[in-house]
Design a protein around this motif. Sequence first.
Motif, mmCIF file in Angstrom:
data_model
loop_
_atom_site.group_PDB
_atom_site.id
_atom_site.type_symbol
_atom_site.label_atom_id
_atom_site.label_comp_id
_atom_site.label_asym_id
_atom_site.label_seq_id
_atom_site.Cartn_x
_atom_site.Cartn_y
_atom_site.Cartn_z
ATOM 1 N N MET A 1 0.960 -1.093 0.073
ATOM 2 C CA MET A 1 0.154 0.161 -0.054
ATOM 3 C C MET A 1 1.153 1.141 -0.195
ATOM 4 S SD MET A 1 -3.220 0.711 0.378
ATOM 5 C CE MET A 1 -4.254 1.901 0.510
ATOM 6 N N ALA A 2 1.829 1.449 1.079
ATOM 7 C CA ALA A 2 2.753 2.303 1.131
ATOM 8 C C ALA A 2 3.474 2.400 -0.249
ATOM 9 C CB ALA A 2 3.480 3.271 2.216
ATOM 10 N N THR A 3 4.023 1.779 -0.458
ATOM 11 C CA THR A 3 4.235 1.279 -2.131
ATOM 12 C C THR A 3 3.952 2.264 -3.384
ATOM 13 O OG1 THR A 3 5.933 -0.221 -1.382
ATOM 14 C CG2 THR A 3 5.886 0.348 -3.894
ATOM 15 N N GLU A 4 2.287 1.607 -3.276
ATOM 16 C CA GLU A 4 2.269 2.182 -4.574
ATOM 17 C C GLU A 4 1.572 4.021 -4.227
ATOM 18 O OE1 GLU A 4 -1.650 -0.154 -4.131
ATOM 19 O OE2 GLU A 4 -0.821 -1.796 -4.149
ATOM 20 N N GLN A 5 1.432 3.895 -3.018
ATOM 21 C CA GLN A 5 1.673 5.561 -2.769
ATOM 22 C C GLN A 5 2.071 6.231 -3.240
ATOM 23 O OE1 GLN A 5 0.016 5.598 1.624
ATOM 24 N NE2 GLN A 5 -2.035 5.709 1.217
ATOM 25 N N ILE A 6 4.100 6.001 -2.971
ATOM 26 C CA ILE A 6 4.869 6.653 -3.288
ATOM 27 C C ILE A 6 5.437 6.755 -3.978
ATOM 28 C CG2 ILE A 6 7.137 6.241 -2.978
ATOM 29 C CD1 ILE A 6 6.834 4.829 -0.411
ATOM 30 N N GLU A 7 4.841 5.946 -5.269
ATOM 31 C CA GLU A 7 4.413 5.960 -6.725
ATOM 32 C C GLU A 7 3.449 6.649 -7.798
ATOM 33 O OE1 GLU A 7 6.145 5.150 -9.907
ATOM 34 O OE2 GLU A 7 6.686 4.454 -8.149
ATOM 35 N N GLY A 8 2.441 6.517 -6.631
ATOM 36 C CA GLY A 8 1.492 7.655 -6.807
ATOM 37 C C GLY A 8 2.142 9.087 -6.963
ATOM 38 N N LEU A 9 2.820 9.731 -5.921
ATOM 39 C CA LEU A 9 3.064 10.862 -5.911
ATOM 40 C C LEU A 9 4.406 11.365 -6.553
ATOM 41 C CD1 LEU A 9 3.108 10.814 -1.853
ATOM 42 C CD2 LEU A 9 1.672 12.323 -3.282
ATOM 43 N N ARG A 10 4.739 9.424 -6.458
ATOM 44 C CA ARG A 10 5.625 10.338 -7.555
ATOM 45 C C ARG A 10 6.313 10.488 -8.837
ATOM 46 N NH1 ARG A 10 10.042 5.478 -5.251
ATOM 47 N NH2 ARG A 10 11.094 6.523 -3.751
ATOM 48 N N GLN A 11 4.845 9.791 -9.141
ATOM 49 C CA GLN A 11 3.918 10.803 -10.942
ATOM 50 C C GLN A 11 3.839 11.867 -10.757
ATOM 51 O OE1 GLN A 11 1.760 7.364 -11.418
ATOM 52 N NE2 GLN A 11 2.900 5.430 -12.101
ATOM 53 N N ARG A 12 3.436 11.906 -9.988
ATOM 54 C CA ARG A 12 2.041 13.029 -9.791
ATOM 55 C C ARG A 12 3.012 14.110 -9.463
ATOM 56 N NH1 ARG A 12 -1.512 14.425 -4.709
ATOM 57 N NH2 ARG A 12 -1.048 16.410 -5.291
ATOM 58 N N ARG A 13 4.496 14.466 -8.455
ATOM 59 C CA ARG A 13 5.697 14.900 -8.965
ATOM 60 C C ARG A 13 6.368 15.200 -10.818
ATOM 61 N NH1 ARG A 13 10.611 13.712 -5.667
ATOM 62 N NH2 ARG A 13 10.889 11.936 -6.436
ATOM 63 N N ALA A 14 6.519 14.251 -11.043
ATOM 64 C CA ALA A 14 7.120 14.413 -12.559
ATOM 65 C C ALA A 14 5.834 14.893 -13.536
ATOM 66 C CB ALA A 14 7.008 12.926 -13.144
ATOM 67 N N GLN A 15 4.440 14.298 -13.323
ATOM 68 C CA GLN A 15 3.455 15.090 -13.911
ATOM 69 C C GLN A 15 3.405 17.271 -13.179
ATOM 70 O OE1 GLN A 15 0.432 13.651 -12.957
ATOM 71 N NE2 GLN A 15 0.118 12.183 -14.288
ATOM 72 N N ILE A 16 4.153 16.985 -12.623
ATOM 73 C CA ILE A 16 3.730 18.837 -12.489
ATOM 74 C C ILE A 16 5.319 19.616 -12.277
ATOM 75 C CG2 ILE A 16 4.532 20.204 -9.990
ATOM 76 C CD1 ILE A 16 2.397 18.318 -8.784
ATOM 77 N N GLU A 17 5.825 18.919 -12.492
ATOM 78 C CA GLU A 17 7.355 19.092 -12.720
ATOM 79 C C GLU A 17 7.424 19.364 -14.544
ATOM 80 O OE1 GLU A 17 10.105 16.473 -11.441
ATOM 81 O OE2 GLU A 17 10.362 17.212 -9.112
ATOM 82 N N ALA A 18 6.947 18.846 -14.875
ATOM 83 C CA ALA A 18 7.187 18.796 -16.324
ATOM 84 C C ALA A 18 5.938 20.314 -16.929
ATOM 85 C CB ALA A 18 5.824 17.231 -17.366
#
Length: 87
Positions: free
Chosen positions: A1-18
């Motif tokens: 569960m935590a791993t999925e949340q971390i991956e989701g946050l990383r994806q959001r961060r990548a989108q925001i950085e883009a």
Amino acid sequence: MATEQIEGLRQRRAQIEARIAALEARAKADRRREDARRKIVIGAGVLALAARNPDFARWLAMRLPEVLAERDRHLVAGLGQPPGVMP
């Protein structure tokens, strides 16, 4: 569960950085466009003044080569000359 949340946050961060990068690129392009427009408007005004004032045209012809690159100096050659006279 935590791993999925971390991956989701990383994806959001990548989108925001883009999105940030895209906005910064657009702002930079806008600044460059505005700077080019400013140079064109100022240049047109200076040329209009030079056309009306021969003393200013001669002064400008003497001063511009000091601040222009060698490759651009031919563009101002004859600025202080009467119309139709080539340097």
